[in-house]
Design a protein around this motif. Structure first.
Motif, PDB file in Angstrom:
ATOM      1  N   UNK A 122      25.921   4.572  23.919  1.00 10.22           N
ATOM      2  CA  UNK A 122      24.518   4.253  23.755  1.00 10.22           C
ATOM      3  C   UNK A 122      24.023   3.310  22.689  1.00 10.22           C
ATOM      4  N   UNK A 123      22.676   3.261  23.007  1.00  6.97           N
ATOM      5  CA  UNK A 123      22.363   2.137  21.615  1.00  6.97           C
ATOM      6  C   UNK A 123      20.588   1.637  22.296  1.00  6.97           C
ATOM      7  N   UNK A 124      20.603   2.614  21.422  1.00  4.11           N
ATOM      8  CA  UNK A 124      18.901   2.605  20.627  1.00  4.11           C
ATOM      9  C   UNK A 124      18.199   1.435  20.374  1.00  4.11           C
ATOM     10  N   UNK A 125      17.284   0.528  20.630  1.00  6.51           N
ATOM     11  CA  UNK A 125      16.804  -0.063  20.011  1.00  6.51           C
ATOM     12  C   UNK A 125      15.381  -0.434  19.467  1.00  6.51           C
ATOM     13  N   UNK A 126      14.473   0.082  18.412  1.00  8.50           N
ATOM     14  CA  UNK A 126      13.169   0.413  18.097  1.00  8.50           C
ATOM     15  C   UNK A 126      12.872  -1.439  17.662  1.00  8.50           C
ATOM     16  N   UNK A 221      18.874   1.169  15.829  1.00  8.74           N
ATOM     17  CA  UNK A 221      18.837   0.362  15.172  1.00  8.74           C
ATOM     18  C   UNK A 221      17.085  -0.117  15.470  1.00  8.74           C
ATOM     19  N   UNK A 222      16.573   0.374  14.320  1.00 11.15           N
ATOM     20  CA  UNK A 222      14.575   0.263  13.654  1.00 11.15           C
ATOM     21  C   UNK A 222      14.490  -0.825  13.577  1.00 11.15           C
ATOM     22  N   UNK A 223      13.728  -1.990  14.095  1.00 12.35           N
ATOM     23  CA  UNK A 223      13.906  -3.139  13.702  1.00 12.35           C
ATOM     24  C   UNK A 223      12.048  -3.539  14.429  1.00 12.35           C
TER      25      UNK A 223
END
Length: 304
Positions: A122-126, A221-223
């Motif tokens: 599970x991969x959460x990306x901002x 990931x906070x981008x």
């Protein structure tokens, strides 16, 4: 009848020899017809090992032989599968565009190494950007979700790449508020580990879809959101919420990445709320933190 005394002795010998010869032929013929056929030699215990086909029954021999492998050029591959759609789409997309992801090869490689170990996960990306299809492809078989502030941008990207899972979110902060929010984050209410929906900390984002909070994310990931000018939302709340989600998972660890740490907000907030003690690597403008669950050990401090 009595024999004639006048018969020649030579005739008697010939008749006697003939009778013996006939008797011999009769015995030979009788022996060949009455003797049983010889049995086959007993089968050795090793016959089945040296000749596996000898143990097949007639029914088994009648079974159709398996067809030739689907990929005869790959003898060590038992089956042949197609290229995953996400990977195929990514290859076509990136070879037909001049637009490249904002992260460098070395920065991308940091996250790639983690995905090689954890995916599918599970991969959460901002943030939703030109690298989104790449992250989805690298996490093939897992779930990759993007949170984006610009609704029009979501529509533009997903029209070209409908396989991406993206949600529109809003931020009510501004970069020029960063100092005040840092002071707020040092308060006791922001050191309590809980579901962000129920947190009393002003930095906790509470407007995401419920599914985002219910899922335990293996990578975050906070981008995003935008943070390069004073009126931009800034990443203060995104960084804090990512750390809170990681600490609030039931067990295990979460890999959290923050991009653009060359900027003041990303630098200070990642060190304060993801903690320098959890920092494991920095490559260029990307920092990598590994944050353990705080629910598995009571009394664990917010930062080590």
């Amino acid at each position: 009848m009595r024999p004639n005394k006048n018969q020649s002795p030579i005739n008697i010998k010939i008749i006697t020899l003939s009778l013996f010869f006939l008797l011999f032929l009769v015995l030979v013929a009788w022996s060949s017809f009455s003797s049983p056929r010889s049995n086959p030699p007993p089968k050795s215990e090793n016959d089945d090992l040296t000749n596996p086909s000898s143990s097949l029954s007639t029914d088994e021999e009648d079974q159709p032989k398996p067809s030739t492998p689907a990929c005869p050029s790959l003898p060590l591959t038992p089956t042949c599968t197609k290229t995953p759609p996400s990977l195929a789409n990514a290859l076509v997309h990136y070879v037909t565009t001049n637009i490249t992801p904002q992260q460098t090869l070395k920065e991308i490689s940091v996250t790639l190494r983690v995905l090689e170990k954890k995916s599918p996960c599970n991969f959460l990306v901002f943030g939703l950007g030109h690298d989104s299809l790449m992250w989805t492809s690298l996490n093939h078989g897992g779930r990759t979700v993007f949170l984006e502030e610009d609704k029009a941008w979501i529509e533009q990207i997903t029209e070209k790449l409908p396989s991406l899972e993206a949600y529109h979110v809003t931020y009510d902060t501004r970069v020029h508020q960063a100092d005040g929010l840092m002071e707020t984050g040092m308060g006791d209410e922001c050191k309590v580990v809980s579901d962000p929906r129920f947190s009393k900390c002003q930095l906790a984002l509470q407007g995401f879809p419920s599914d985002i909070y219910d899922m335990e994310w293996d990578l975050i990931m906070v981008d995003a959101p935008t943070g390069y000018h004073d009126e931009a939302p800034g990443r203060m709340t995104a960084i804090y919420t990512a750390g809170l989600m990681a600490r609030n998972r039931e067990n295990g660890e979460t890999d959290v990445f923050v991009h653009d740490v060359d900027r003041v907000v990303e630098d200070k907030f990642s060190k304060a709320f993801l903690c320098e003690g959890y920092l494991t690597e920095q490559e260029g403008r990307l920092r990598h933190f590994i944050i353990p669950s705080h629910r598995t050990r009571s009394g664990r401090p917010f930062c080590p």
